[in-house]
Design a protein around this motif. Structure first.
Motif, short mmCIF file in Angstrom:
data_model
loop_
_atom_site.label_atom_id
_atom_site.label_comp_id
_atom_site.label_asym_id
_atom_site.label_seq_id
_atom_site.Cartn_x
_atom_site.Cartn_y
_atom_site.Cartn_z
N ALA A 150 54.91 69.21 -90.96
CA ALA A 150 53.99 70.18 -91.56
C ALA A 150 54.02 70.10 -93.08
N ALA A 151 55.20 69.90 -93.64
CA ALA A 151 55.32 69.80 -95.10
C ALA A 151 54.59 68.57 -95.64
N ILE A 152 54.48 67.55 -94.82
CA ILE A 152 53.75 66.34 -95.23
C ILE A 152 52.27 66.47 -94.90
N ALA A 153 51.96 66.94 -93.70
CA ALA A 153 50.59 66.96 -93.22
C ALA A 153 49.72 68.04 -93.89
N LEU A 154 50.25 69.22 -94.10
CA LEU A 154 49.43 70.30 -94.66
C LEU A 154 48.94 70.00 -96.08
N PRO A 155 49.79 69.54 -97.00
CA PRO A 155 49.26 69.19 -98.32
C PRO A 155 48.26 68.03 -98.26
N ALA A 156 48.50 67.06 -97.37
CA ALA A 156 47.56 65.95 -97.23
C ALA A 156 46.21 66.46 -96.71
N TYR A 157 46.24 67.36 -95.76
CA TYR A 157 45.01 67.94 -95.22
C TYR A 157 44.29 68.76 -96.30
N GLN A 158 45.05 69.53 -97.06
CA GLN A 158 44.45 70.33 -98.13
C GLN A 158 43.80 69.43 -99.17
N ASP A 159 44.45 68.31 -99.50
CA ASP A 159 43.88 67.35 -100.45
C ASP A 159 42.59 66.76 -99.88
N TYR A 160 42.59 66.44 -98.60
CA TYR A 160 41.39 65.92 -97.94
C TYR A 160 40.25 66.93 -98.01
N VAL A 161 40.53 68.19 -97.73
CA VAL A 161 39.50 69.23 -97.76
C VAL A 161 38.95 69.37 -99.18
N THR A 162 39.81 69.37 -100.17
CA THR A 162 39.38 69.49 -101.57
C THR A 162 38.48 68.33 -101.97
N ARG A 163 38.90 67.11 -101.62
CA ARG A 163 38.08 65.95 -101.96
C ARG A 163 36.74 65.97 -101.22
N ALA A 164 36.74 66.42 -99.98
CA ALA A 164 35.48 66.51 -99.22
C ALA A 164 34.54 67.54 -99.83
N GLN A 165 35.09 68.65 -100.28
CA GLN A 165 34.26 69.68 -100.92
C GLN A 165 33.70 69.17 -102.25
N GLN A 166 34.52 68.45 -103.01
CA GLN A 166 34.04 67.89 -104.28
C GLN A 166 32.94 66.87 -104.03
N ALA A 167 33.13 66.02 -103.04
CA ALA A 167 32.11 65.01 -102.71
C ALA A 167 30.82 65.68 -102.26
N GLN A 168 30.94 66.75 -101.49
CA GLN A 168 29.76 67.47 -101.02
C GLN A 168 29.03 68.12 -102.19
N MET A 169 29.78 68.68 -103.14
CA MET A 169 29.16 69.30 -104.31
C MET A 169 28.46 68.24 -105.16
N GLU A 170 29.09 67.09 -105.35
CA GLU A 170 28.47 66.01 -106.13
C GLU A 170 27.22 65.51 -105.43
N GLN A 171 27.26 65.41 -104.13
CA GLN A 171 26.11 64.95 -103.37
C GLN A 171 24.97 65.96 -103.48
N SER A 172 25.28 67.25 -103.46
CA SER A 172 24.21 68.25 -103.56
C SER A 172 23.64 68.27 -104.97
N ILE A 173 24.44 67.99 -106.00
CA ILE A 173 23.94 67.94 -107.37
C ILE A 173 23.01 66.74 -107.53
N HIS A 174 23.40 65.58 -107.00
CA HIS A 174 22.56 64.39 -107.10
C HIS A 174 21.31 64.53 -106.25
N HIS A 175 21.36 65.26 -105.18
CA HIS A 175 20.22 65.46 -104.30
C HIS A 175 19.18 66.35 -104.97
N VAL A 176 19.64 67.33 -105.77
CA VAL A 176 18.73 68.26 -106.45
C VAL A 176 18.00 67.52 -107.57
N ASP A 177 18.68 66.59 -108.25
CA ASP A 177 18.06 65.88 -109.37
C ASP A 177 16.99 65.02 -108.89
#
Length: 177
Positions: A150-177
């Motif tokens: 859990a100490a290994i997997a939870l931070p890795a999962y949290q990092d994955y979620v953060t990167r996915a959210q950032q990618a989604q935000m970047e994609q929505s910004i580029h989609h609006v332009d």
């Protein structure tokens, strides 16, 4: 040594012996107790994790209490380690190896896996693990690997979620332009 010694010894004293299951069981009990104590202290001190420059009296008291709990944890870690060393017919001074980085991990693995003396030695007769010590030891054996996972997997999962959210935000910004 006679049976009287076996029944009158205190498990919280460094004299005597601990087999592998007793060692793990008492460590589990100690760890669980300290976690509960720290949890209670943290629950009643909401500013405990706040900025150290703005600490209130209650959070300073909580910090002192957690420090005391840590000292108690350290003391009993040494007591249990000394008793486990006695089971292997080694002197308790070897418990200081816990303080040496790198070696301490190998030392703890040695204490967990090395078989104790089957017969009496200079530290007393073989001590049989009590039923509750065995239950806690097996709980420790099962929970510890899961906690590491859990100490290994939870931070890795949290990092994955953060990167996915950032990618989604970047994609929505580029989609609006």
């Amino acid at each position: 040594m006679n049976q009287k010694y076996q029944t009158s010894e205190s498990a919280l004293s460094p004299s005597g012996r601990f087999g592998r299951l007793s060692y793990l069981g008492w460590n589990m009990l100690m760890s669980f107790s300290i976690l509960i104590i720290i949890g209670i202290i943290a629950a009643f001190s909401p500013g405990l994790l706040a900025d150290p420059t703005t600490m209130t009296g209650s959070s300073m008291l909580a910090t002192v209490l957690i420090g005391i709990a840590y000292i108690v944890l350290l003391y009993f870690s040494f007591v249990f380690t000394i008793r486990r060393l006695h089971d292997r017919n080694h002197i308790g001074w070897l418990s200081l190896l816990i303080l040496v980085p790198g070696i301490n991990l190998l030392f703890i693995l040695y204490l967990i896996f090395a078989k104790g003396d089957d017969r009496s030695n200079q530290y007393g007769p073989r001590r049989n693990a009590k039923g509750w010590e065995k239950v806690l030891a097996w709980f420790y054996i099962l929970i510890f690997p899961l906690a590491i996972l859990a100490a290994i997997a939870l931070p890795a999962y949290q990092d994955y979620v953060t990167r996915a959210q950032q990618a989604q935000m970047e994609q929505s910004i580029h989609h609006v332009d």
